[in-house]
Design an enzyme around this catalytic site. Structure first.
Site, PDB file in Angstrom:
ATOM      1  N   ASN A   1       1.198  -1.532  -0.126  1.00  0.00           N
ATOM      2  CA  ASN A   1       0.300  -0.024   0.112  1.00  0.00           C
ATOM      3  C   ASN A   1       0.704   1.396  -0.135  1.00  0.00           C
ATOM      4  OD1 ASN A   1      -2.520   1.760   0.828  1.00  0.00           O
ATOM      5  ND2 ASN A   1      -2.748   1.672   2.503  1.00  0.00           N
TER       6      ASN A   1
ATOM      7  N   LYS B   1      -0.107   4.247  -0.663  1.00  0.00           N
ATOM      8  CA  LYS B   1      -0.206   5.201   0.513  1.00  0.00           C
ATOM      9  C   LYS B   1      -0.238   6.463  -0.419  1.00  0.00           C
ATOM     10  CE  LYS B   1      -0.407   3.121   4.402  1.00  0.00           C
ATOM     11  NZ  LYS B   1       0.595   3.241   6.273  1.00  0.00           N
TER      12      LYS B   1
ATOM     13  N   HIS C   1      -9.367   0.874   5.242  1.00  0.00           N
ATOM     14  CA  HIS C   1      -8.121   1.020   5.823  1.00  0.00           C
ATOM     15  C   HIS C   1      -8.291   2.243   7.186  1.00  0.00           C
ATOM     16  CE1 HIS C   1      -3.877   2.365   6.306  1.00  0.00           C
ATOM     17  NE2 HIS C   1      -3.970   1.267   6.096  1.00  0.00           N
TER      18      HIS C   1
ATOM     19  N   GLU D   1      -6.375   4.538   8.081  1.00  0.00           N
ATOM     20  CA  GLU D   1      -6.100   6.090   7.887  1.00  0.00           C
ATOM     21  C   GLU D   1      -8.064   6.821   7.280  1.00  0.00           C
ATOM     22  OE1 GLU D   1      -2.922   5.422   5.869  1.00  0.00           O
ATOM     23  OE2 GLU D   1      -1.560   5.102   7.805  1.00  0.00           O
TER      24      GLU D   1
ATOM     25  N   GLU E   1      -5.041  -4.940  10.964  1.00  0.00           N
ATOM     26  CA  GLU E   1      -4.343  -4.169  11.314  1.00  0.00           C
ATOM     27  C   GLU E   1      -4.018  -3.740  12.251  1.00  0.00           C
ATOM     28  OE1 GLU E   1      -1.977  -2.603   6.901  1.00  0.00           O
ATOM     29  OE2 GLU E   1      -4.319  -1.471   7.234  1.00  0.00           O
TER      30      GLU E   1
ATOM     31  N   GLY F   1       2.985   1.699  10.375  1.00  0.00           N
ATOM     32  CA  GLY F   1       4.328   3.032  10.854  1.00  0.00           C
ATOM     33  C   GLY F   1       4.440   3.656  11.765  1.00  0.00           C
TER      34      GLY F   1
ATOM     35  N   SER G   1       3.669  -2.143  10.497  1.00  0.00           N
ATOM     36  CA  SER G   1       5.289  -2.137  10.670  1.00  0.00           C
ATOM     37  C   SER G   1       5.532  -4.175  10.360  1.00  0.00           C
ATOM     38  CB  SER G   1       5.886  -1.701  11.629  1.00  0.00           C
ATOM     39  OG  SER G   1       5.299  -0.675  11.637  1.00  0.00           O
TER      40      SER G   1
HETATM   41  P1  PGA Z   1       3.363   0.192   7.231  1.00  0.00           P
HETATM   42  O1  PGA Z   1       1.601   0.200   7.488  1.00  0.00           O
HETATM   43  O2  PGA Z   1       3.412  -1.352   7.063  1.00  0.00           O
HETATM   44  O3  PGA Z   1       3.961   1.660   7.064  1.00  0.00           O
HETATM   45  O4  PGA Z   1       3.074   0.080   9.394  1.00  0.00           O
HETATM   46  C1  PGA Z   1       0.682  -0.661   7.221  1.00  0.00           C
HETATM   47  C2  PGA Z   1      -0.757  -0.323   6.213  1.00  0.00           C
HETATM   48  O5  PGA Z   1      -1.068   0.854   7.482  1.00  0.00           O
HETATM   49  O6  PGA Z   1      -1.410  -0.546   6.097  1.00  0.00           O
END
Ligand code: PGA
Length: 250
Positions: A9, A11, A94, A96, A166, A172, A212
C-alpha cells in the site's frame, strides 16, 4: 492450503514517474514469486502503473473508492473509473480512512458491496486502536468491524474478499503485534467468518497482517497458522525492502 497474499500500500507517496520506476523494479524482481501479489499506488499513478503490471503476476490495487458510482462528489473516485483503468482490487476500510477521514462501518460496507458488484476483489481492513486494545476490546472491535464490513455480502462474493488485520497502533510506528497476539486476532476473525458463513468459507479466507511488516519480521509473522500474507505500508515503498518480504519462505 491458502495461498499467501502480499500487498504493498503505497499510500500518498510517489509521483507517476516514481511509481512506474518502482513497479518496473518489482515486476522484474518478482516474476518467479510464488505468492499472490498486489501493489496499490495513489490514484494519480494508477493509470501509468496499470500499463506496467498488465500481463504480469502483480495485481493492481486502488486504496479507496467512493460509495456511489457517479455524481456530484467532489474529490472522490468512482468504481467505474477504477474499472476503466484496469484496477483489480480495492482496499477498503483502511484505518487512515476510518480514523483520519471518519469513514464509518456503514460507509465501508456500502463500498465493499459496490466493489464486489462490479467484479473487483476487495481487501477489507479491520483493526483496533491502542485505547481499544488496552481496554481489552481488541477482539470485540475486530469482530464488529468484520461483521459490519461483510453485511449482506453473499458466500459466493466472499471468494473475492481478503481481510487485513491491521492494529492501528502498529501502523507506521515500528511497533508490531507479536506473532502470537496477531494470530489470536486472526483466529477470532476466521471464527467470525465461520459464524457468518461456513467452515469452508472460514478455511478459505485469506487474512493478511498489516502494521510495520519489515523484511526482518515478515517470515515469523507469516509462519503463524492464521496469518496468510501481509499488507505492507512503509516497507513497500522501496524495492530492496519489499522484495524480501514478498519472497519470504513459509
Ligand atoms: P506500515 O503500514 O507497514 O507502514 O505500518 C501498513 C498499512 O497501513 O497498510
Amino acid at each position: 492450503m491458502r495461498q499467501s497474499f502480499i500487498a504493498g500500500n503505497w499510500k500518498m507517496h510517489k509521483t507517476p514517474a516514481e511509481a512506474v520506476a518502482l513497479a518496473e523494479e518489482l515486476k522484474k524482481g518478482l516474476s518467479d514469486c510464488k505468492h499472490k501479489l498486489l501493489i496499490a499506488p495513489s490514484f494519480t499513478a494508477l493509470d501509468a502503473v496499470s500499463k506496467v503490471v498488465k500481463g504480469s503476476n502483480i495485481l493492481l490495487g486502488a486504496q479507496n473508492m467512493a460509495t456511489v458510482e457517479e455524481g456530484a462528489h467532489t474529490g472522490e473516485t468512482s468504481v467505474l473509473m477504477l474499472k476503466a483503468i484496469g484496477v483489480d482490487v480495492v482496499i477498503l476500510g483502511h484505518s487512515e480512512r476510518r480514523h483520519v477521514y471518519g469513514e464509518t462501518d456503514e460507509m465501508i460496507n456500502t463500498k465493499v458491496k459496490l466493489a464486489l458488484e462490479h467484479g473487483f476483489e476487495v481487501i477489507l481492513c479491520v483493526g483496533e486502536t491502542l485505547e481499544e486494545r488496552e481496554a481489552g476490546n481488541a477482539e470485540k472491535v475486530v469482530k464488529t468491524q468484520t461483521e459490519s464490513g461483510l453485511k449482506d455480502v453473499t458466500e459466493a462474493q466472499l471468494e473475492k474478499v481478503t481481510i487485513a488485520y491491521e492494529p492501528v497502533w502498529a501502523i507506521g510506528t515500528g511497533k508490531t503485534a507479536t506473532p502470537e497476539d496477531a494470530d489470536q486476532i486472526h483466529k477470532v476473525t476466521r471464527d467470525t467468518v465461520k459464524n457468518l458463513y461456513s467452515d469452508a468459507a472460514a478455511e478459505k479466507m485469506i487474512i493478511q497482517y498489516g502494521g510495520s511488516v519489515k523484511p526482518n519480521n515478515a517470515a515469523q509473522l507469516m509462519s503463524m497458522e492464521n496469518i496468510d500474507g501481509a499488507l505492507v505500508g512503509g516497507a513497500s515503498l522501496k524495492a530492496d525492502l519489499f522484495l524480501p518480504i514478498a519472497e519470504y519462505d513459509k
